[in-house]
Design a protein around this motif. Sequence first.
Motif, PDB file in Angstrom:
ATOM      1  N   VAL A 402     128.532 -10.379  46.515  1.00 28.29           N
ATOM      2  CA  VAL A 402     129.703  -9.639  46.999  1.00 28.29           C
ATOM      3  C   VAL A 402     129.586  -8.156  46.667  1.00 28.29           C
ATOM      4  O   VAL A 402     130.060  -7.294  47.413  1.00 28.29           O
ATOM      5  CB  VAL A 402     130.988 -10.242  46.385  1.00 28.29           C
ATOM      6  CG1 VAL A 402     132.190  -9.359  46.680  1.00 28.29           C
ATOM      7  CG2 VAL A 402     131.225 -11.631  46.946  1.00 28.29           C
ATOM      8  N   ASP A 403     128.942  -7.852  45.546  1.00 29.06           N
ATOM      9  CA  ASP A 403     128.855  -6.460  45.104  1.00 29.06           C
ATOM     10  C   ASP A 403     127.816  -5.648  45.863  1.00 29.06           C
ATOM     11  O   ASP A 403     127.570  -4.491  45.526  1.00 29.06           O
ATOM     12  CB  ASP A 403     128.520  -6.411  43.610  1.00 29.06           C
ATOM     13  CG  ASP A 403     129.695  -6.872  42.760  1.00 29.06           C
ATOM     14  OD1 ASP A 403     130.806  -6.933  43.300  1.00 29.06           O
ATOM     15  OD2 ASP A 403     129.492  -7.175  41.568  1.00 29.06           O
ATOM     16  N   GLN A 404     127.129  -6.243  46.874  1.00 35.43           N
ATOM     17  CA  GLN A 404     126.068  -5.535  47.581  1.00 35.43           C
ATOM     18  C   GLN A 404     126.647  -4.466  48.502  1.00 35.43           C
ATOM     19  O   GLN A 404     127.180  -4.748  49.569  1.00 35.43           O
ATOM     20  CB  GLN A 404     125.215  -6.531  48.381  1.00 35.43           C
ATOM     21  CG  GLN A 404     124.370  -7.455  47.536  1.00 35.43           C
ATOM     22  CD  GLN A 404     123.616  -6.696  46.468  1.00 35.43           C
ATOM     23  OE1 GLN A 404     122.825  -5.799  46.775  1.00 35.43           O
ATOM     24  NE2 GLN A 404     123.848  -7.035  45.229  1.00 35.43           N
ATOM     25  N   THR A 405     126.494  -3.203  48.079  1.00 35.71           N
ATOM     26  CA  THR A 405     126.825  -2.036  48.891  1.00 35.71           C
ATOM     27  C   THR A 405     125.703  -1.025  48.687  1.00 35.71           C
ATOM     28  O   THR A 405     124.977  -1.083  47.682  1.00 35.71           O
ATOM     29  CB  THR A 405     128.167  -1.407  48.472  1.00 35.71           C
ATOM     30  OG1 THR A 405     128.054  -0.958  47.115  1.00 35.71           O
ATOM     31  CG2 THR A 405     129.310  -2.412  48.592  1.00 35.71           C
ATOM     32  N   PRO A 406     125.509  -0.109  49.623  1.00 36.73           N
ATOM     33  CA  PRO A 406     124.459   0.909  49.426  1.00 36.73           C
ATOM     34  C   PRO A 406     124.633   1.670  48.117  1.00 36.73           C
ATOM     35  O   PRO A 406     123.647   1.955  47.421  1.00 36.73           O
ATOM     36  CB  PRO A 406     124.630   1.818  50.649  1.00 36.73           C
ATOM     37  CG  PRO A 406     125.236   0.945  51.693  1.00 36.73           C
ATOM     38  CD  PRO A 406     126.132   0.010  50.953  1.00 36.73           C
ATOM     39  N   GLU A 407     125.852   1.991  47.776  1.00 39.21           N
ATOM     40  CA  GLU A 407     126.086   2.732  46.542  1.00 39.21           C
ATOM     41  C   GLU A 407     125.679   1.909  45.324  1.00 39.21           C
ATOM     42  O   GLU A 407     125.073   2.415  44.372  1.00 39.21           O
ATOM     43  CB  GLU A 407     127.567   3.126  46.438  1.00 39.21           C
ATOM     44  CG  GLU A 407     128.041   4.122  47.479  1.00 39.21           C
ATOM     45  CD  GLU A 407     128.266   3.484  48.842  1.00 39.21           C
ATOM     46  OE1 GLU A 407     128.292   2.234  48.911  1.00 39.21           O
ATOM     47  OE2 GLU A 407     128.400   4.229  49.833  1.00 39.21           O
ATOM     48  N   ALA A 408     126.080   0.585  45.350  1.00 38.25           N
ATOM     49  CA  ALA A 408     125.723  -0.280  44.228  1.00 38.25           C
ATOM     50  C   ALA A 408     124.209  -0.455  44.110  1.00 38.25           C
ATOM     51  O   ALA A 408     123.653  -0.505  43.007  1.00 38.25           O
ATOM     52  CB  ALA A 408     126.403  -1.636  44.388  1.00 38.25           C
ATOM     53  N   ALA A 409     123.525  -0.523  45.284  1.00 33.94           N
ATOM     54  CA  ALA A 409     122.068  -0.678  45.271  1.00 33.94           C
ATOM     55  C   ALA A 409     121.398   0.562  44.675  1.00 33.94           C
ATOM     56  O   ALA A 409     120.470   0.450  43.848  1.00 33.94           O
ATOM     57  CB  ALA A 409     121.572  -0.925  46.698  1.00 33.94           C
ATOM     58  N   ILE A 410     121.841   1.757  45.066  1.00 31.32           N
ATOM     59  CA  ILE A 410     121.287   3.001  44.525  1.00 31.32           C
ATOM     60  C   ILE A 410     121.541   3.089  43.027  1.00 31.32           C
ATOM     61  O   ILE A 410     120.664   3.491  42.244  1.00 31.32           O
ATOM     62  CB  ILE A 410     121.895   4.218  45.260  1.00 31.32           C
ATOM     63  CG1 ILE A 410     121.498   4.216  46.746  1.00 31.32           C
ATOM     64  CG2 ILE A 410     121.488   5.514  44.587  1.00 31.32           C
ATOM     65  CD1 ILE A 410     120.027   4.369  46.999  1.00 31.32           C
ATOM     66  N   GLU A 411     122.749   2.724  42.600  1.00 33.09           N
ATOM     67  CA  GLU A 411     123.097   2.775  41.181  1.00 33.09           C
ATOM     68  C   GLU A 411     122.194   1.850  40.363  1.00 33.09           C
ATOM     69  O   GLU A 411     121.731   2.206  39.275  1.00 33.09           O
ATOM     70  CB  GLU A 411     124.574   2.385  40.996  1.00 33.09           C
ATOM     71  CG  GLU A 411     125.059   2.500  39.562  1.00 33.09           C
ATOM     72  CD  GLU A 411     126.523   2.117  39.414  1.00 33.09           C
ATOM     73  OE1 GLU A 411     126.998   2.023  38.272  1.00 33.09           O
ATOM     74  OE2 GLU A 411     127.185   1.890  40.463  1.00 33.09           O
ATOM     75  N   TRP A 412     121.940   0.654  40.909  1.00 37.26           N
ATOM     76  CA  TRP A 412     121.061  -0.276  40.203  1.00 37.26           C
ATOM     77  C   TRP A 412     119.644   0.276  40.105  1.00 37.26           C
ATOM     78  O   TRP A 412     118.999   0.220  39.057  1.00 37.26           O
ATOM     79  CB  TRP A 412     121.036  -1.623  40.930  1.00 37.26           C
ATOM     80  CG  TRP A 412     120.016  -2.569  40.367  1.00 37.26           C
ATOM     81  CD1 TRP A 412     120.125  -3.317  39.249  1.00 37.26           C
ATOM     82  CD2 TRP A 412     118.704  -2.814  40.895  1.00 37.26           C
ATOM     83  NE1 TRP A 412     118.978  -4.040  39.025  1.00 37.26           N
ATOM     84  CE2 TRP A 412     118.073  -3.740  40.037  1.00 37.26           C
ATOM     85  CE3 TRP A 412     118.008  -2.342  42.006  1.00 37.26           C
ATOM     86  CZ2 TRP A 412     116.786  -4.208  40.241  1.00 37.26           C
ATOM     87  CZ3 TRP A 412     116.716  -2.801  42.222  1.00 37.26           C
ATOM     88  CH2 TRP A 412     116.111  -3.733  41.351  1.00 37.26           C
ATOM     89  N   ALA A 413     119.138   0.834  41.199  1.00 46.68           N
ATOM     90  CA  ALA A 413     117.780   1.376  41.210  1.00 46.68           C
ATOM     91  C   ALA A 413     117.636   2.521  40.209  1.00 46.68           C
ATOM     92  O   ALA A 413     116.617   2.647  39.513  1.00 46.68           O
ATOM     93  CB  ALA A 413     117.418   1.845  42.622  1.00 46.68           C
ATOM     94  N   GLU A 414     118.633   3.374  40.111  1.00 46.25           N
ATOM     95  CA  GLU A 414     118.588   4.482  39.147  1.00 46.25           C
ATOM     96  C   GLU A 414     118.499   3.971  37.715  1.00 46.25           C
ATOM     97  O   GLU A 414     117.884   4.599  36.850  1.00 46.25           O
ATOM     98  CB  GLU A 414     119.824   5.367  39.319  1.00 46.25           C
ATOM     99  CG  GLU A 414     119.806   6.211  40.592  1.00 46.25           C
ATOM    100  CD  GLU A 414     121.103   6.983  40.772  1.00 46.25           C
ATOM    101  OE1 GLU A 414     122.100   6.609  40.111  1.00 46.25           O
ATOM    102  OE2 GLU A 414     121.131   7.940  41.567  1.00 46.25           O
ATOM    103  N   SER A 415     119.145   2.808  37.460  1.00 41.19           N
ATOM    104  CA  SER A 415     119.094   2.242  36.099  1.00 41.19           C
ATOM    105  C   SER A 415     117.712   1.671  35.764  1.00 41.19           C
ATOM    106  O   SER A 415     117.392   1.485  34.586  1.00 41.19           O
ATOM    107  CB  SER A 415     120.153   1.140  35.949  1.00 41.19           C
ATOM    108  OG  SER A 415     119.800  -0.002  36.729  1.00 41.19           O
TER     109      SER A 415
END
Length: 516
Positions: A402-415
């Motif tokens: 459910v949490d899959q959004t472009p913003e969430a994906a970018i945030e995860w990748a940055e981590s």
Amino acid sequence: MIHYRKILELHDEGISLRGISVSTGNSRQKVTEVIDLAKKKGVICPLEEEMSDQWLEEFLYPETTLEASGRKPLDFEYIHKELAKPNVTLSLLHHEYEIECRANHKIPYSYRSFVRHYSKYADKYKATLRIRRKPGEIMEVDWAGSTASIIDRDTGERLKAYIFVATLPCSQLSYAEATLSMDLSSWVTAHNHAYKYFGGSTQIIVPDNLKASVTKHTTRDLVLNPTYREMADYYNTIVMPARVRAPKDKPSVEGSVGVISTWIIAALRNTQCFSIDELNKEVWKKLDEFNQRPFTRKQGCRLSAFEEEEKFALSPLPNAPYKMSQWKTAKVRPDYHVSVESMFYSVPYEYINREVEIKLSDNLIEIFFNHMRIASHKRLHGKFGQLATIRDHMPDNHKLFVDQTPEAAIEWAESIGPFTLDIVQYILNTAQAEKQGLQSVFSLKKSERRYTKYEIERACKMITSITNRPTVKSLQTLLKNNKKNDAEQELKRKTEMKENNYGFTRGTAYYKGMDQ
């Protein structure tokens, strides 16, 4: 002898205290005392014929007749006041009276005489007798056996109207109301109106064992209707149903039902009403007359007895009356939702396949398990099939999806790291549809369950040096190979360490001098 009647009559005529003292032969101090005491106890001129000097003396100074016996006099006002308090009984008050007598070297009255003198005093001078019933303690409720009726304007047919009766046993004040049904809604609404009429709530409600109040009542088990139990909790009272086939458990309302059937229902037998509101207006007129009818054996009426002896003991009402809710039961579906009137509301996924209770109000849905609230939602209205889902109710894998959004994906990748960020941005930018790109990133994120952030970042760095068009599948293959290579390297390193881990030893030949 003190001329009580003459003192009060002369004072009512405006004669001065000096003039009254001269006329009666009593001191001005005694005259003032009699006038003040009469005013305090409500003795007003003109006096009744039966109010002789002896009657007034017993009324104003009830303890004087007891003092003549040589025993410690009883403070009836104190006894009557203390009996209004919870759990205080005549037995306790007599015990305290005996202790006081022993401390002051006085002779006490026996318990039997103590009760007899108080009962005689209360019967004569007070509106209520507090030996059996505490003020504000109990409200007894029931439906009257007889029915009234209203006339249908369209058909002329007579429709039955049922009479709800509530009685306060201490003062005998009663409330009555007509309803078109004896269902739960009418039952609860009538309770609301009864408490509003009395101006407060009691500690205990004593109903009969009808379905609107009691689901199950045996010697071992008592199950109240959930809505009725909730209403009692709202008014901070408890429900103690009468025993099955035991009308003596609520004698006051049983008696009031009979009297109200005569003075209200029978009195309205020739009155024609065309709506329930019209009927209730007539019922309440007769109810006021009923509550203001004088007692036959003592002074006052039900209303005056209530105002003087019981109103003070009622608990204050909430700011708004209780608003009735409906209760249902349902089984939690495999998708951790319950169905309520074709709408779906989530509960924590741990309760899947469990039986839960659902409370429905106009704007709120509350879900309970074992009397503990586990979820609440704003009630859905409109098109059927709507979902109300709270994220915290989901399993972890559902949250990830459910949490899959472009913003969430970018945030995860940055981590993870800069190379992972480059690959995620490439996947999102080159995907034919956003959902397709998010699905690919979601597959990559799931790799975090098996690999560390360092391993993911290293694989991303390696894949960018190999190709300009990285895919999630190639990354997953590289992660797997890296993991295998790392394991092989670790095994090889441990083997070499084991082989090189040896020492120098000297055999027997050395110690014999043969090893030169």
